[in-house]
Design a protein around this motif. Structure first.
Motif, PDB file in Angstrom:
ATOM      1  N   PHE A   1      55.196  75.366  20.297  1.00 18.20           N
ATOM      2  CA  PHE A   1      56.557  74.867  20.090  1.00 18.20           C
ATOM      3  C   PHE A   1      57.486  75.937  19.522  1.00 18.20           C
ATOM      4  O   PHE A   1      58.699  75.741  19.467  1.00 18.20           O
ATOM      5  CB  PHE A   1      56.521  73.675  19.126  1.00 18.20           C
ATOM      6  CG  PHE A   1      55.934  74.010  17.784  1.00 18.20           C
ATOM      7  CD1 PHE A   1      56.734  74.454  16.748  1.00 18.20           C
ATOM      8  CD2 PHE A   1      54.560  73.907  17.576  1.00 18.20           C
ATOM      9  CE1 PHE A   1      56.182  74.787  15.519  1.00 18.20           C
ATOM     10  CE2 PHE A   1      54.004  74.229  16.348  1.00 18.20           C
ATOM     11  CZ  PHE A   1      54.819  74.676  15.323  1.00 18.20           C
ATOM     12  N   LEU A   2      56.931  77.079  19.101  1.00 23.47           N
ATOM     13  CA  LEU A   2      57.748  78.125  18.491  1.00 23.47           C
ATOM     14  C   LEU A   2      58.536  78.903  19.539  1.00 23.47           C
ATOM     15  O   LEU A   2      58.000  79.311  20.566  1.00 23.47           O
ATOM     16  CB  LEU A   2      56.862  79.086  17.709  1.00 23.47           C
ATOM     17  CG  LEU A   2      56.311  78.581  16.378  1.00 23.47           C
ATOM     18  CD1 LEU A   2      55.195  79.495  15.878  1.00 23.47           C
ATOM     19  CD2 LEU A   2      57.427  78.485  15.343  1.00 23.47           C
ATOM     20  N   VAL A   3      59.812  79.096  19.269  1.00 21.48           N
ATOM     21  CA  VAL A   3      60.658  79.961  20.090  1.00 21.48           C
ATOM     22  C   VAL A   3      60.662  81.365  19.496  1.00 21.48           C
ATOM     23  O   VAL A   3      60.543  82.360  20.202  1.00 21.48           O
ATOM     24  CB  VAL A   3      62.093  79.393  20.172  1.00 21.48           C
ATOM     25  CG1 VAL A   3      63.001  80.350  20.942  1.00 21.48           C
ATOM     26  CG2 VAL A   3      62.091  78.013  20.805  1.00 21.48           C
ATOM     27  N   SER A   4      60.788  81.452  18.192  1.00 19.30           N
ATOM     28  CA  SER A   4      60.696  82.727  17.477  1.00 19.30           C
ATOM     29  C   SER A   4      60.341  82.431  16.033  1.00 19.30           C
ATOM     30  O   SER A   4      60.528  81.316  15.543  1.00 19.30           O
ATOM     31  CB  SER A   4      62.020  83.496  17.548  1.00 19.30           C
ATOM     32  OG  SER A   4      63.024  82.833  16.780  1.00 19.30           O
ATOM     33  N   GLU A   5      59.789  83.425  15.348  1.00 17.77           N
ATOM     34  CA  GLU A   5      59.474  83.275  13.935  1.00 17.77           C
ATOM     35  C   GLU A   5      59.602  84.619  13.239  1.00 17.77           C
ATOM     36  O   GLU A   5      59.743  85.668  13.878  1.00 17.77           O
ATOM     37  CB  GLU A   5      58.068  82.713  13.742  1.00 17.77           C
ATOM     38  CG  GLU A   5      56.954  83.558  14.300  1.00 17.77           C
ATOM     39  CD  GLU A   5      55.574  82.943  14.049  1.00 17.77           C
ATOM     40  OE1 GLU A   5      55.391  82.306  13.000  1.00 17.77           O
ATOM     41  OE2 GLU A   5      54.697  83.114  14.911  1.00 17.77           O
ATOM     42  N   ALA A   6      59.560  84.595  11.913  1.00 18.47           N
ATOM     43  CA  ALA A   6      59.701  85.810  11.130  1.00 18.47           C
ATOM     44  C   ALA A   6      58.523  86.745  11.390  1.00 18.47           C
ATOM     45  O   ALA A   6      57.437  86.315  11.798  1.00 18.47           O
ATOM     46  CB  ALA A   6      59.786  85.463   9.647  1.00 18.47           C
ATOM     47  N   ARG A   7      58.736  88.025  11.136  1.00 20.96           N
ATOM     48  CA  ARG A   7      57.672  89.012  11.362  1.00 20.96           C
ATOM     49  C   ARG A   7      56.476  88.727  10.471  1.00 20.96           C
ATOM     50  O   ARG A   7      56.590  88.163   9.388  1.00 20.96           O
ATOM     51  CB  ARG A   7      58.204  90.419  11.085  1.00 20.96           C
ATOM     52  CG  ARG A   7      59.308  90.842  12.049  1.00 20.96           C
ATOM     53  CD  ARG A   7      59.738  92.268  11.794  1.00 20.96           C
ATOM     54  NE  ARG A   7      58.654  93.221  12.049  1.00 20.96           N
ATOM     55  CZ  ARG A   7      58.786  94.546  11.918  1.00 20.96           C
ATOM     56  NH1 ARG A   7      59.947  95.062  11.512  1.00 20.96           N
ATOM     57  NH2 ARG A   7      57.767  95.343  12.163  1.00 20.96           N
ATOM     58  N   GLY A   8      55.318  89.144  10.959  1.00 24.47           N
ATOM     59  CA  GLY A   8      54.102  88.851  10.218  1.00 24.47           C
ATOM     60  C   GLY A   8      53.822  87.362  10.248  1.00 24.47           C
ATOM     61  O   GLY A   8      54.009  86.707  11.269  1.00 24.47           O
ATOM     62  N   HIS A   9      53.392  86.830   9.123  1.00 24.73           N
ATOM     63  CA  HIS A   9      53.109  85.398   9.026  1.00 24.73           C
ATOM     64  C   HIS A   9      54.007  84.747   7.983  1.00 24.73           C
ATOM     65  O   HIS A   9      53.639  83.753   7.361  1.00 24.73           O
ATOM     66  CB  HIS A   9      51.632  85.170   8.671  1.00 24.73           C
ATOM     67  CG  HIS A   9      50.684  85.611   9.740  1.00 24.73           C
ATOM     68  ND1 HIS A   9      49.495  86.246   9.490  1.00 24.73           N
ATOM     69  CD2 HIS A   9      50.778  85.523  11.096  1.00 24.73           C
ATOM     70  CE1 HIS A   9      48.879  86.521  10.633  1.00 24.73           C
ATOM     71  NE2 HIS A   9      49.646  86.086  11.620  1.00 24.73           N
TER      72      HIS A   9
END
Length: 224
Positions: free
Chosen positions: A21-29
């Motif tokens: 469901f993720l389109v984008s997320e922050a770098r790393g975790h």
């Protein structure tokens, strides 16, 4: 005008999977946290979650094997929240010393106080024992299993009042919390998600979904 070429390859059909469901997320975790998943249910990727506050515990009459051999037919009821400062994961036991008093020990066998029937007890765990028509006798027992201390992520429940009525994150992968709480990954901040792949509680109204979406936005979880 030249017509566009015909497609000659089979379109990709993406299966349901963790983080799909993720389109984008922050770098790393940085967008994800490991937390406790509960709710006595199977939780699928994209499930919108609330956070039950005050920890999770279960209580029953009898010993840790859940065998009820009590003479007295009184009951035990956990407070809300059921655990307080100093609580530890594991099994607490409450063993009657007479008709109205129970010696309380923590999961490591340390004494934490005496619970009196009809009076609220609050030391690591919070509860009340109520006497029944048949009096307790020495040796009667109650058990309280502390399953989570910092709270548990559960499927959003707009009608609840234990914290799970407020959207606090989204399940990243699949977890089976049918029998007991389990560790799992939760998306809690700084990401974009596909709104069409989010899973909402059955019967949730448009207004409830809109309110929860706004709560996710406040966390930095943007629905596209």
């Amino acid at each position: 005008m030249t017509n566009p070429p015909n497609l000659t390859q089979t379109p990709l059909v993406e299966q349901w999977h963790a983080g799909g469901f993720l389109v984008s997320e922050a770098r790393g975790h940085r967008s994800r946290d490991v937390g406790t998943i509960g709710g006595a249910a199977k939780v699928y990727p994209g499930t919108v979650l609330g956070l039950q506050t005050g920890g999770v515990a279960a209580a029953w009459p009898g010993n840790p094997e859940q065998v009820n051999n009590n003479t007295g037919n009184g009951t035990i009821a956990l407070a809300s929240p059921p655990i307080v400062a100093g609580a530890q994961l594991g099994m607490y036991t409450l063993i009657a010393t007479d008709a109205t008093h129970f010696a309380v020990t923590d999961p490591f066998g340390n004494a934490v106080g005496t619970a009196t029937a009809g009076t609220a007890f609050s030391n690591q765990i919070a509860l009340t024992i109520t006497a029944g028509a048949t009096a307790f006798v020495a040796g009667d027992e109650f058990s309280v299993q502390v399953e989570a201390i910092a709270g548990a992520y559960v499927p959003l429940n707009p009608s609840a009042s234990d914290g799970s009525q407020t959207a606090a994150g989204i399940a990243f992968g699949f977890t089976d919390a049918t029998m007991n709480d389990v560790p799992g990954t939760v998306v809690t901040r700084e990401c974009e998600v596909n709104g069409s792949e989010l899973l909402w509680p059955s019967g949730a109204t448009a207004a409830q979904i809109a309110a929860a979406t706004s709560q996710l936005t406040a966390l930095g979880i943007i629905t596209r």
